[in-house]
Design a protein around this motif. Structure first.
Motif, PDB file in Angstrom:
ATOM      1  N   THR A 169       7.751  18.605 -23.922  1.00  0.00           N
ATOM      2  CA  THR A 169       7.140  17.381 -24.433  1.00  0.00           C
ATOM      3  C   THR A 169       7.657  16.154 -23.697  1.00  0.00           C
ATOM      4  O   THR A 169       7.175  15.040 -23.934  1.00  0.00           O
ATOM      5  CB  THR A 169       7.391  17.223 -25.947  1.00  0.00           C
ATOM      6  OG1 THR A 169       8.709  17.681 -26.276  1.00  0.00           O
ATOM      7  CG2 THR A 169       6.374  18.014 -26.753  1.00  0.00           C
ATOM      8  N   ALA A 170       8.646  16.322 -22.823  1.00  0.00           N
ATOM      9  CA  ALA A 170       9.139  15.217 -21.991  1.00  0.00           C
ATOM     10  C   ALA A 170       8.382  15.203 -20.671  1.00  0.00           C
ATOM     11  O   ALA A 170       8.151  16.250 -20.078  1.00  0.00           O
ATOM     12  CB  ALA A 170      10.632  15.378 -21.730  1.00  0.00           C
ATOM     13  N   PRO A 171       7.993  14.040 -20.191  1.00  0.00           N
ATOM     14  CA  PRO A 171       7.281  13.967 -18.901  1.00  0.00           C
ATOM     15  C   PRO A 171       8.204  14.190 -17.726  1.00  0.00           C
ATOM     16  O   PRO A 171       9.414  13.956 -17.804  1.00  0.00           O
ATOM     17  CB  PRO A 171       6.712  12.545 -18.901  1.00  0.00           C
ATOM     18  CG  PRO A 171       7.675  11.761 -19.749  1.00  0.00           C
ATOM     19  CD  PRO A 171       8.127  12.711 -20.823  1.00  0.00           C
ATOM     20  N   SER A 172       7.635  14.613 -16.625  1.00  0.00           N
ATOM     21  CA  SER A 172       8.377  14.842 -15.393  1.00  0.00           C
ATOM     22  C   SER A 172       9.021  13.553 -14.891  1.00  0.00           C
ATOM     23  O   SER A 172       8.508  12.450 -15.109  1.00  0.00           O
ATOM     24  CB  SER A 172       7.432  15.394 -14.324  1.00  0.00           C
ATOM     25  OG  SER A 172       7.986  15.281 -13.035  1.00  0.00           O
ATOM     26  N   ASP A 173      10.134  13.716 -14.184  1.00  0.00           N
ATOM     27  CA  ASP A 173      10.807  12.557 -13.589  1.00  0.00           C
ATOM     28  C   ASP A 173       9.990  11.899 -12.489  1.00  0.00           C
ATOM     29  O   ASP A 173      10.357  10.822 -12.007  1.00  0.00           O
ATOM     30  CB  ASP A 173      12.169  12.962 -13.039  1.00  0.00           C
ATOM     31  CG  ASP A 173      13.248  12.919 -14.100  1.00  0.00           C
ATOM     32  OD1 ASP A 173      13.121  12.107 -15.030  1.00  0.00           O
ATOM     33  OD2 ASP A 173      14.200  13.701 -14.009  1.00  0.00           O
ATOM     34  N   LEU A 174       8.901  12.523 -12.070  1.00  0.00           N
ATOM     35  CA  LEU A 174       7.990  11.832 -11.166  1.00  0.00           C
ATOM     36  C   LEU A 174       7.504  10.546 -11.828  1.00  0.00           C
ATOM     37  O   LEU A 174       7.207   9.554 -11.155  1.00  0.00           O
ATOM     38  CB  LEU A 174       6.802  12.727 -10.816  1.00  0.00           C
ATOM     39  CG  LEU A 174       7.127  13.986  -9.988  1.00  0.00           C
ATOM     40  CD1 LEU A 174       5.867  14.833  -9.816  1.00  0.00           C
ATOM     41  CD2 LEU A 174       7.704  13.594  -8.637  1.00  0.00           C
ATOM     42  N   LEU A 175       7.438  10.551 -13.142  1.00  0.00           N
ATOM     43  CA  LEU A 175       6.981   9.371 -13.887  1.00  0.00           C
ATOM     44  C   LEU A 175       8.120   8.391 -14.136  1.00  0.00           C
ATOM     45  O   LEU A 175       8.006   7.198 -13.867  1.00  0.00           O
ATOM     46  CB  LEU A 175       6.365   9.809 -15.222  1.00  0.00           C
ATOM     47  CG  LEU A 175       5.353  10.954 -15.151  1.00  0.00           C
ATOM     48  CD1 LEU A 175       4.816  11.257 -16.517  1.00  0.00           C
ATOM     49  CD2 LEU A 175       4.242  10.623 -14.180  1.00  0.00           C
ATOM     50  N   GLN A 176       9.245   8.900 -14.660  1.00  0.00           N
ATOM     51  CA  GLN A 176      10.368   8.012 -14.935  1.00  0.00           C
ATOM     52  C   GLN A 176      10.882   7.366 -13.651  1.00  0.00           C
ATOM     53  O   GLN A 176      11.201   6.175 -13.628  1.00  0.00           O
ATOM     54  CB  GLN A 176      11.514   8.766 -15.626  1.00  0.00           C
ATOM     55  CG  GLN A 176      12.675   7.843 -15.958  1.00  0.00           C
ATOM     56  CD  GLN A 176      13.804   8.509 -16.717  1.00  0.00           C
ATOM     57  OE1 GLN A 176      14.692   7.840 -17.244  1.00  0.00           O
ATOM     58  NE2 GLN A 176      13.814   9.838 -16.787  1.00  0.00           N
ATOM     59  N   GLY A 177      10.947   8.153 -12.579  1.00  0.00           N
ATOM     60  CA  GLY A 177      11.419   7.612 -11.312  1.00  0.00           C
ATOM     61  C   GLY A 177      10.522   6.517 -10.779  1.00  0.00           C
ATOM     62  O   GLY A 177      10.995   5.521 -10.213  1.00  0.00           O
ATOM     63  N   GLU A 178       9.203   6.686 -10.966  1.00  0.00           N
ATOM     64  CA  GLU A 178       8.267   5.657 -10.513  1.00  0.00           C
ATOM     65  C   GLU A 178       8.446   4.369 -11.299  1.00  0.00           C
ATOM     66  O   GLU A 178       8.473   3.271 -10.734  1.00  0.00           O
ATOM     67  CB  GLU A 178       6.833   6.163 -10.643  1.00  0.00           C
ATOM     68  CG  GLU A 178       5.789   5.157 -10.165  1.00  0.00           C
ATOM     69  CD  GLU A 178       4.374   5.699 -10.206  1.00  0.00           C
ATOM     70  OE1 GLU A 178       3.446   4.893 -10.092  1.00  0.00           O
ATOM     71  OE2 GLU A 178       4.212   6.924 -10.359  1.00  0.00           O
ATOM     72  N   VAL A 179       8.571   4.513 -12.622  1.00  0.00           N
ATOM     73  CA  VAL A 179       8.766   3.320 -13.459  1.00  0.00           C
ATOM     74  C   VAL A 179      10.064   2.613 -13.102  1.00  0.00           C
ATOM     75  O   VAL A 179      10.101   1.391 -12.940  1.00  0.00           O
ATOM     76  CB  VAL A 179       8.747   3.705 -14.954  1.00  0.00           C
ATOM     77  CG1 VAL A 179       9.168   2.521 -15.819  1.00  0.00           C
ATOM     78  CG2 VAL A 179       7.357   4.169 -15.370  1.00  0.00           C
ATOM     79  N   LEU A 180      11.153   3.381 -12.959  1.00  0.00           N
ATOM     80  CA  LEU A 180      12.446   2.772 -12.674  1.00  0.00           C
ATOM     81  C   LEU A 180      12.469   2.116 -11.301  1.00  0.00           C
ATOM     82  O   LEU A 180      12.955   0.986 -11.134  1.00  0.00           O
ATOM     83  CB  LEU A 180      13.547   3.825 -12.778  1.00  0.00           C
ATOM     84  CG  LEU A 180      14.983   3.313 -12.610  1.00  0.00           C
ATOM     85  CD1 LEU A 180      15.307   2.242 -13.651  1.00  0.00           C
ATOM     86  CD2 LEU A 180      15.973   4.469 -12.709  1.00  0.00           C
ATOM     87  N   GLY A 181      11.938   2.798 -10.296  1.00  0.00           N
ATOM     88  CA  GLY A 181      11.907   2.217  -8.953  1.00  0.00           C
ATOM     89  C   GLY A 181      11.120   0.922  -8.907  1.00  0.00           C
ATOM     90  O   GLY A 181      11.540  -0.060  -8.275  1.00  0.00           O
TER      91      GLY A 181
END
Length: 424
Positions: A169-181
């Motif tokens: 149910t957690a999204p891939s870090d491809l998403l979190q990394g994009e937001v953070l960058g």
């Protein structure tokens, strides 16, 4: 340990194409998408099927180790969901056994996982750490048991050969990394340093943040890794501070409590720190320096209604102290609800049959009726319909790889009390 073929129902993971919309710059990333055996039960006119199902699940969540701070909110989410499924009396009763995952260093999962396998669970909730899940996922696949993580974010799981038995149910870090960058770039930083844990989680997120930040015109002027279990970080801090970055990204677990004071004492203000889900915690006095101004990212939408109070009530009723953190509580709660709905829809507690219905009950098949609680969704299923559960972690809507395609990444900032609040 038995090994058997999943037959025609088995599938290897294929990378799915998912689209995203950034809301208010880098403040949140929301994904929207759609995609589309075992025993089944005939629909009934009553509120429950003719024969109730007993669904046995276990947890492999961190009670000890470097992610232990995530254990209470995750276990509280499981506890609340189990209580609400059982109170609904709609055809599924959940029997849960709680177990410790530990981390890749203390390896508590090596005791927990075989114990749960021997007890005949249909699914395990966990682990929180991507690196830990990688160490037992193949074993669960061989045993025909679902592994359902509320917090794994490594992109590697999207293409894992898991016979359709891995979900999250957690999204891939491809998403979190994009937001953070993007957030770091939008805050005006040009030269950053990165300290990251050398494992599946740390290297995966590090690679995405670096790629996104550099594509915005910024430079990663220093980077340093460490291994899980390390206790000294002087060399990593020296490497980063020597490059004089204007911000530092910390992709760590609880090692942050040691690294943060070293960085501040070396002249880098905490207001220029950027944290991630692995270390975003309400530290209070547990960190020796002020974190005021530091920012971080964490998957999950803003929680509405009385969910946090219900979590606390369920958790305290089990003899625990009140929760101080709610990270991944919603994702853990939704994991149990989705497994219970899939079991009801399949009319079975067989793992393969449940897995065959998870995409459908999450809305991933695109042909269900919206509902936002186990009771409401169970009523639809028991009436012969298809339920589309929207949970506290988001709309979910699993793709063919078992990844959620409707997810949000929130932005948080620390105050003078070393507690964080959502800023978008």
């Amino acid at each position: 340990m038995s090994v058997f073929s999943r037959g025609t129902a088995s599938r290897s993971r294929v990378r799915a194409v998912i689209g995203g919309i950034a809301i208010a710059g880098a403040s949140a990333l929301v994904l929207a998408g759609c995609a589309g055996g075992g025993g089944t039960a005939e629909p009934s006119d009553s509120a429950a099927p003719a024969e109730d199902l007993t669904l046995k699940i276990g947890t492999v969540l961190p009670q000890t180790g470097s992610l232990a701070f995530l254990g209470p909110p995750e276990e509280a989410g499981v506890t609340l969901a189990v209580n609400e499924v059982n109170e609904a009396a709609a055809g599924v009763t959940v029997d849960v056994t709680f177990g410790d995952s530990g981390d890749a260093d203390n390896k508590a999962f090596e005791t927990t996982v075989p114990k749960l396998q021997s007890e005949g669970v249909s699914a395990m909730i966990g682990a929180a750490s991507s690196g830990v899940t990688k160490l037992f996922l193949d074993s669960n696949v061989s045993e025909g048991i679902i592994t359902f993580s509320p917090a794994n974010t490594s992109p590697d799981f999207t293409t894992w050969d898991d016979n359709g038995l891995y979900w999250r149910t957690a999204p891939s870090d491809l998403l979190q990394g994009e937001v953070l960058g993007n957030l770091i770039a939008e805050d005006g930083h040009k030269n950053i340093g990165i300290i990251y844990q050398n494992d599946a989680y740390g290297t995966g997120l590090y690679n995405v943040v670096k790629e996104v930040f550099e594509s915005s015109g910024g430079s990663v002027v220093a980077e340093a890794s460490y291994n899980d279990g390390d206790s000294s970080f002087d060399a990593q801090v020296a490497t980063v501070t020597a490059a004089n970055p204007d911000a530092v990204v910390l992709i760590t677990f609880d090692q942050f409590t040691t690294i943060a004071p070293l960085l501040v004492n070396a002249g880098i203000p905490a207001s220029e720190f950027y944290l991630v889900d692995g270390n975003l915690s309400n530290y209070g006095t547990d960190v020796a320096v002020s974190l005021e101004g530091a920012k971080g990212t964490l998957p999950g939408p803003k929680l509405e209604d009385d969910f946090q109070q219900r979590l606390n009530d369920a958790w305290v009723a089990e003899g625990n102290a009140e929760l101080e953190d709610y990270s991944y509580a919603a994702e853990s709660y939704d994991a149990v609800i989705l497994l219970s709905l899939a079991s009801l829809a399949a009319g079975s507690t067989d793992a393969e049959a449940i897995a065959g219905k998870l995409q459908e009950v999450s809305g991933g098949s695109g042909d269900g009726e919206k509902c936002d609680s186990f009771a409401a969704c169970a009523e639809i299923i028991n009436g012969g319909g298809v339920a589309d559960y929207d949970g506290y972690s988001g709309g979910v809507a699993f793709d063919d790889a078992g990844d959620p395609t409707e997810a949000t990444i929130g932005i948080f900032q620390y105050g003078a009390d070393n507690m964080y609040t959502r800023i978008n």
